[in-house]
Design a protein around this motif. Structure first.
Motif, short mmCIF file in Angstrom:
data_model
loop_
_atom_site.label_atom_id
_atom_site.label_comp_id
_atom_site.label_asym_id
_atom_site.label_seq_id
_atom_site.Cartn_x
_atom_site.Cartn_y
_atom_site.Cartn_z
N MET A 16 62.59 -7.51 -49.57
CA MET A 16 63.60 -6.52 -49.22
C MET A 16 63.29 -5.72 -47.95
SD MET A 16 65.71 -7.08 -51.65
CE MET A 16 66.86 -5.77 -51.27
N ARG A 17 62.02 -5.52 -47.63
CA ARG A 17 61.70 -4.63 -46.51
C ARG A 17 60.37 -5.04 -45.86
NH1 ARG A 17 64.54 -0.62 -43.52
NH2 ARG A 17 63.14 1.09 -42.99
N LYS A 221 71.55 5.93 -54.31
CA LYS A 221 72.30 7.04 -54.88
C LYS A 221 72.75 8.00 -53.79
CE LYS A 221 73.97 9.63 -58.16
NZ LYS A 221 75.24 9.23 -58.83
N LEU A 222 71.87 8.30 -52.84
CA LEU A 222 72.24 9.18 -51.73
C LEU A 222 73.43 8.61 -50.96
CD1 LEU A 222 68.64 10.08 -50.55
CD2 LEU A 222 70.32 11.74 -51.39
N HIS A 223 73.39 7.31 -50.71
CA HIS A 223 74.47 6.66 -49.98
C HIS A 223 75.78 6.73 -50.77
CE1 HIS A 223 76.53 3.81 -47.36
NE2 HIS A 223 76.86 3.11 -48.43
N ARG A 224 75.71 6.46 -52.06
CA ARG A 224 76.92 6.50 -52.89
C ARG A 224 77.52 7.90 -52.95
NH1 ARG A 224 73.55 3.26 -56.01
NH2 ARG A 224 73.17 4.88 -57.58
N ASP A 225 76.65 8.91 -52.83
CA ASP A 225 77.12 10.30 -52.87
C ASP A 225 77.55 10.81 -51.50
OD1 ASP A 225 76.62 10.32 -55.56
OD2 ASP A 225 74.79 11.54 -55.45
N GLY A 226 77.45 9.96 -50.47
CA GLY A 226 77.88 10.37 -49.14
C GLY A 226 76.86 11.19 -48.37
N ALA A 231 66.23 7.08 -45.73
CA ALA A 231 65.00 6.85 -46.48
C ALA A 231 64.07 5.87 -45.77
CB ALA A 231 65.33 6.32 -47.87
N PHE A 232 62.78 6.20 -45.76
CA PHE A 232 61.74 5.35 -45.18
C PHE A 232 60.50 5.38 -46.07
CE2 PHE A 232 64.28 6.47 -41.49
CZ PHE A 232 64.25 5.34 -40.69
N HIS A 233 59.77 4.28 -46.09
CA HIS A 233 58.42 4.31 -46.63
C HIS A 233 57.58 5.13 -45.66
CE1 HIS A 233 54.51 3.08 -48.10
NE2 HIS A 233 55.05 2.32 -49.04
N GLY A 248 68.29 0.35 -46.56
CA GLY A 248 69.71 0.20 -46.83
C GLY A 248 70.55 0.04 -45.59
N GLU A 249 69.94 0.21 -44.40
CA GLU A 249 70.69 0.09 -43.15
C GLU A 249 70.43 -1.23 -42.43
OE1 GLU A 249 70.60 4.86 -41.93
OE2 GLU A 249 69.51 3.39 -40.72
#
Length: 251
Positions: A16-17, A221-226, A231-233, A248-249
């Motif tokens: 994933m990353r 969740k942050l994205h879904r909430d607008g 977010a980064f490691h 997510g980007e």
């Protein structure tokens, strides 16, 4: 002194990353380490172990031990995977006289990456600048199994221009919990909803943590909430790679 370390990439990072793995290598090399990525590594067995599938957990643990035992140190960009190897492998083989000493030897030289950079190498990022405000979530396994709390913050405090905003409930679970979020999605969503609200309340524009699973759960969740929080490691910022796409980007 050059330290020879093996990077255990982890499944999520690999799939994933991958840039988290590259960031870990960059930071470790800057700290004077010679890094090898063992080809025989796969899953550490944590999902099977958490689900009660002991037979598959043991098989994966044996494969991982065999792949990692030749190296001086094993470094992992995940508190949960490092915790599995360091804390739970010896438990898996406590009745196996052949594999127990091998498990104990690998466990003793396994470290979460930020703890290794801070405690073993005594290193801090030099020349890294990122004008931003960040908040930090303490992932459950890293915090409770490995005692990872101050180490990432010491490294992050050395980044020029980065200010840290305290997160209320920073030590509270994000609701991911490995397979927990799949088995109990409604409960998981309620937990991460509270976490997302606390993250937004910090006023930070960056969310940092040391486990990709937790970050993916919170970022989703942050994205879904607008929310505009990205977010980064934490190792990405520490390695000077905080100017790339957030979780997510990715294209």
């Amino acid at each position: 002194m050059t330290r020879n370390v093996a990077l255990f990439v982890t499944c999520l990072v690999d799939i994933m990353r991958p840039r988290i793995g590259f960031a870990a290598i960059r930071a470790l090399e800057a700290a004077g380490c010679e890094v090898v990525v063992p080809q025989g590594q796969t899953c550490c067995g944590q999902p099977a172990l958490n689900s009660g599938d002991r037979d598959h957990a043991v098989a994966l643990a044996k494969q991982t031990i065999a792949a990692l035992e030749p190296y001086e140190a094993i470094v992992v960009p995940s508190g949960s995977c490092a915790g599995t190897i360091r804390c739970h492998y010896p438990e898996l083989f406590e009745q196996d006289a052949t594999w127990l000493p091998r498990a104990q030897a690998v466990a003793a030289k396994t470290f979460e990456v930020m703890a290794y950079l801070d405690e073993v190498c005594g290193w801090k990022p030099d020349g890294v600048r990122l004008p931003a405000t960040a908040t930090y979530h303490d992932s459950c396994s890293g915090l409770r199994e490995l005692g990872i709390k101050a180490q990432p913050r010491r490294l992050l405090n050395a980044i020029d221009g980065l200010s840290m905003s305290p997160l209320s409930g920073a030590e509270t679970c994000c609701g991911f919990g490995g397979t927990f979020c799949v088995k109990y999605p409604a409960i998981s969503n309620a937990i991460v909803g509270e976490k997302a609200a606390a993250i937004d309340a910090t006023g930070a524009n960056l969310l940092l943590a040391g486990d990709l699973g937790c970050l993916m759960n919170m970022a989703g969740k942050l994205h879904r909430d607008g929310s505009k929080v990205r977010a980064f490691h934490a190792i990405e910022l520490i390695a000077g790679m905080g100017d790339g796409p957030a979780i997510g980007e990715e294209a």
